[in-house]
Design a protein around this motif. Structure first.
Motif, PDB file in Angstrom:
ATOM      1  N   ARG A  11       0.837  -1.194   0.000  1.00  0.00           N
ATOM      2  CA  ARG A  11       0.000   0.000   0.000  1.00  0.00           C
ATOM      3  C   ARG A  11       0.876   1.249   0.000  1.00  0.00           C
ATOM      4  O   ARG A  11       1.933   1.276   0.613  1.00  0.00           O
ATOM      5  N   GLN A  12       0.424   2.246  -0.703  1.00  0.00           N
ATOM      6  CA  GLN A  12       1.133   3.520  -0.755  1.00  0.00           C
ATOM      7  C   GLN A  12       1.394   4.031   0.659  1.00  0.00           C
ATOM      8  O   GLN A  12       2.461   4.545   0.952  1.00  0.00           O
ATOM      9  N   ARG A  13       0.425   3.829   1.538  1.00  0.00           N
ATOM     10  CA  ARG A  13       0.553   4.280   2.926  1.00  0.00           C
ATOM     11  C   ARG A  13       1.724   3.580   3.625  1.00  0.00           C
ATOM     12  O   ARG A  13       2.478   4.194   4.362  1.00  0.00           O
ATOM     13  N   ASP A  14       1.884   2.264   3.383  1.00  0.00           N
ATOM     14  CA  ASP A  14       2.986   1.519   3.997  1.00  0.00           C
ATOM     15  C   ASP A  14       4.338   1.990   3.466  1.00  0.00           C
ATOM     16  O   ASP A  14       5.284   2.186   4.226  1.00  0.00           O
ATOM     17  N   LEU A  15       4.420   2.175   2.148  1.00  0.00           N
ATOM     18  CA  LEU A  15       5.669   2.647   1.553  1.00  0.00           C
ATOM     19  C   LEU A  15       5.993   4.058   2.034  1.00  0.00           C
ATOM     20  O   LEU A  15       7.154   4.391   2.270  1.00  0.00           O
ATOM     21  N   GLY A  16       4.971   4.877   2.191  1.00  0.00           N
ATOM     22  CA  GLY A  16       5.176   6.250   2.640  1.00  0.00           C
ATOM     23  C   GLY A  16       5.730   6.341   4.049  1.00  0.00           C
ATOM     24  O   GLY A  16       6.391   7.312   4.399  1.00  0.00           O
ATOM     25  N   GLY A  17       5.510   5.318   4.855  1.00  0.00           N
ATOM     26  CA  GLY A  17       6.005   5.306   6.218  1.00  0.00           C
ATOM     27  C   GLY A  17       7.422   4.783   6.364  1.00  0.00           C
ATOM     28  O   GLY A  17       7.982   4.784   7.450  1.00  0.00           O
ATOM     29  N   MET A  18       8.013   4.337   5.261  1.00  0.00           N
ATOM     30  CA  MET A  18       9.365   3.773   5.306  1.00  0.00           C
ATOM     31  C   MET A  18      10.411   4.869   5.097  1.00  0.00           C
ATOM     32  O   MET A  18      10.180   5.833   4.378  1.00  0.00           O
ATOM     33  N   SER A  19      11.573   4.656   5.707  1.00  0.00           N
ATOM     34  CA  SER A  19      12.689   5.579   5.497  1.00  0.00           C
ATOM     35  C   SER A  19      13.300   5.323   4.120  1.00  0.00           C
ATOM     36  O   SER A  19      13.046   4.282   3.500  1.00  0.00           O
ATOM     37  N   ILE A  20      14.111   6.241   3.660  1.00  0.00           N
ATOM     38  CA  ILE A  20      14.802   6.075   2.372  1.00  0.00           C
ATOM     39  C   ILE A  20      15.643   4.799   2.412  1.00  0.00           C
ATOM     40  O   ILE A  20      15.633   4.022   1.453  1.00  0.00           O
ATOM     41  N   GLN A  21      16.338   4.561   3.507  1.00  0.00           N
ATOM     42  CA  GLN A  21      17.173   3.353   3.618  1.00  0.00           C
ATOM     43  C   GLN A  21      16.326   2.088   3.530  1.00  0.00           C
ATOM     44  O   GLN A  21      16.715   1.114   2.895  1.00  0.00           O
ATOM     45  N   GLN A  22      15.172   2.082   4.166  1.00  0.00           N
ATOM     46  CA  GLN A  22      14.282   0.920   4.091  1.00  0.00           C
ATOM     47  C   GLN A  22      13.786   0.710   2.663  1.00  0.00           C
ATOM     48  O   GLN A  22      13.719  -0.417   2.183  1.00  0.00           O
ATOM     49  N   LEU A  23      13.458   1.802   1.983  1.00  0.00           N
ATOM     50  CA  LEU A  23      13.010   1.703   0.597  1.00  0.00           C
ATOM     51  C   LEU A  23      14.120   1.172  -0.306  1.00  0.00           C
ATOM     52  O   LEU A  23      13.884   0.329  -1.170  1.00  0.00           O
ATOM     53  N   ILE A  24      15.338   1.653  -0.107  1.00  0.00           N
ATOM     54  CA  ILE A  24      16.477   1.176  -0.902  1.00  0.00           C
ATOM     55  C   ILE A  24      16.685  -0.314  -0.666  1.00  0.00           C
ATOM     56  O   ILE A  24      16.874  -1.084  -1.605  1.00  0.00           O
ATOM     57  N   HIS A  25      16.628  -0.733   0.595  1.00  0.00           N
ATOM     58  CA  HIS A  25      16.809  -2.149   0.920  1.00  0.00           C
ATOM     59  C   HIS A  25      15.702  -3.003   0.298  1.00  0.00           C
ATOM     60  O   HIS A  25      15.977  -4.062  -0.269  1.00  0.00           O
ATOM     61  N   LEU A  26      14.480  -2.542   0.381  1.00  0.00           N
ATOM     62  CA  LEU A  26      13.353  -3.271  -0.194  1.00  0.00           C
ATOM     63  C   LEU A  26      13.495  -3.372  -1.708  1.00  0.00           C
ATOM     64  O   LEU A  26      13.307  -4.438  -2.290  1.00  0.00           O
ATOM     65  N   GLU A  27      13.867  -2.285  -2.348  1.00  0.00           N
ATOM     66  CA  GLU A  27      14.065  -2.305  -3.799  1.00  0.00           C
ATOM     67  C   GLU A  27      15.143  -3.314  -4.182  1.00  0.00           C
ATOM     68  O   GLU A  27      14.994  -4.079  -5.137  1.00  0.00           O
ATOM     69  N   LYS A  28      16.206  -3.346  -3.417  1.00  0.00           N
ATOM     70  CA  LYS A  28      17.314  -4.273  -3.683  1.00  0.00           C
ATOM     71  C   LYS A  28      16.850  -5.725  -3.538  1.00  0.00           C
ATOM     72  O   LYS A  28      17.212  -6.582  -4.332  1.00  0.00           O
ATOM     73  N   GLU A  29      16.051  -6.006  -2.521  1.00  0.00           N
ATOM     74  CA  GLU A  29      15.525  -7.359  -2.308  1.00  0.00           C
ATOM     75  C   GLU A  29      14.607  -7.788  -3.447  1.00  0.00           C
ATOM     76  O   GLU A  29      14.582  -8.955  -3.829  1.00  0.00           O
ATOM     77  N   LEU A  30      13.838  -6.866  -3.972  1.00  0.00           N
ATOM     78  CA  LEU A  30      12.880  -7.187  -5.024  1.00  0.00           C
ATOM     79  C   LEU A  30      13.543  -7.384  -6.379  1.00  0.00           C
ATOM     80  O   LEU A  30      13.008  -8.079  -7.235  1.00  0.00           O
ATOM     81  N   ARG A  31      14.682  -6.774  -6.572  1.00  0.00           N
ATOM     82  CA  ARG A  31      15.397  -6.879  -7.834  1.00  0.00           C
ATOM     83  C   ARG A  31      16.069  -8.237  -7.922  1.00  0.00           C
ATOM     84  O   ARG A  31      16.811  -8.627  -7.047  1.00  0.00           O
ATOM     85  N   ASP A  32      15.817  -8.975  -9.002  1.00  0.00           N
ATOM     86  CA  ASP A  32      16.436 -10.292  -9.132  1.00  0.00           C
ATOM     87  C   ASP A  32      17.394 -10.353 -10.313  1.00  0.00           C
ATOM     88  O   ASP A  32      17.803 -11.412 -10.738  1.00  0.00           O
ATOM     89  N   ASP A  33      17.775  -9.197 -10.828  1.00  0.00           N
ATOM     90  CA  ASP A  33      18.750  -9.163 -11.910  1.00  0.00           C
ATOM     91  C   ASP A  33      19.886  -8.222 -11.521  1.00  0.00           C
ATOM     92  O   ASP A  33      19.992  -7.807 -10.393  1.00  0.00           O
ATOM     93  N   ASN A  34      20.718  -7.885 -12.457  1.00  0.00           N
ATOM     94  CA  ASN A  34      21.871  -7.035 -12.162  1.00  0.00           C
ATOM     95  C   ASN A  34      21.659  -5.594 -12.590  1.00  0.00           C
ATOM     96  O   ASN A  34      22.606  -4.863 -12.813  1.00  0.00           O
ATOM     97  N   SER A  35      20.409  -5.177 -12.723  1.00  0.00           N
ATOM     98  CA  SER A  35      20.141  -3.805 -13.129  1.00  0.00           C
ATOM     99  C   SER A  35      20.591  -2.843 -12.039  1.00  0.00           C
ATOM    100  O   SER A  35      20.730  -3.207 -10.883  1.00  0.00           O
ATOM    101  N   ILE A  36      20.788  -1.626 -12.431  1.00  0.00           N
ATOM    102  CA  ILE A  36      21.248  -0.611 -11.482  1.00  0.00           C
ATOM    103  C   ILE A  36      20.081  -0.187 -10.608  1.00  0.00           C
ATOM    104  O   ILE A  36      19.020   0.159 -11.083  1.00  0.00           O
ATOM    105  N   CYS A  37      20.269  -0.252  -9.323  1.00  0.00           N
ATOM    106  CA  CYS A  37      19.214   0.165  -8.399  1.00  0.00           C
ATOM    107  C   CYS A  37      19.483   1.579  -7.916  1.00  0.00           C
ATOM    108  O   CYS A  37      20.519   2.156  -8.183  1.00  0.00           O
ATOM    109  N   SER A  38      18.561   2.120  -7.177  1.00  0.00           N
ATOM    110  CA  SER A  38      18.667   3.496  -6.696  1.00  0.00           C
ATOM    111  C   SER A  38      19.887   3.701  -5.818  1.00  0.00           C
ATOM    112  O   SER A  38      20.509   4.745  -5.847  1.00  0.00           O
ATOM    113  N   GLU A  39      20.249   2.678  -5.043  1.00  0.00           N
ATOM    114  CA  GLU A  39      21.408   2.801  -4.171  1.00  0.00           C
ATOM    115  C   GLU A  39      22.661   3.002  -5.012  1.00  0.00           C
ATOM    116  O   GLU A  39      23.526   3.801  -4.681  1.00  0.00           O
TER     117      GLU A  39
END
Length: 98
Positions: free
Chosen positions: A53-81
């Motif tokens: 939910r947008q509300r759940d993502l909105g409550g996360m810190s930038i570091q938490q969002l970066i970590h979550l994005e990294k976990e969701l990525r299953d290839d070698n594409s460049i992530c935000s971090e």
């Protein structure tokens, strides 16, 4: 939780994780330090999708969002971090599109 994004109070989560290696809400299997288990876990979780939910993502810190994005990525594409961005909107969009 870093791998699925669900939010919990720490005491409740600690109690749950002492007995289980899954998210209490979606049952997403958490990463472990057991390399043999990780092989099977990655196969089992590869096709799992969840909607945050947008509300759940909105409550996360930038570091938490970066970590979550990294976990969701299953290839070698460049992530935000890797790009050194702290743009919350870009992170949320990347997570929602993964």
């Amino acid at each position: 939780l870093p791998c699925c994004g669900h939010l919990f109070r720490k005491p409740d989560l600690t109690t749950w994780l002492n007995k289980n290696c899954t998210c209490p809400t979606c049952r997403y299997e958490m990463p472990t330090d057991d390399s043999q288990f990780e092989v099977g876990r990655k196969v089992r979780m590869k096709h799992r999708t969840f909607r945050l939910r947008q509300r759940d993502l909105g409550g996360m810190s930038i570091q938490q969002l970066i970590h979550l994005e990294k976990e969701l990525r299953d290839d070698n594409s460049i992530c935000s971090e890797d790009k050194n961005t702290s743009d919350r909107e870009s992170l949320v969009e990347s997570i929602q599109n993964s």
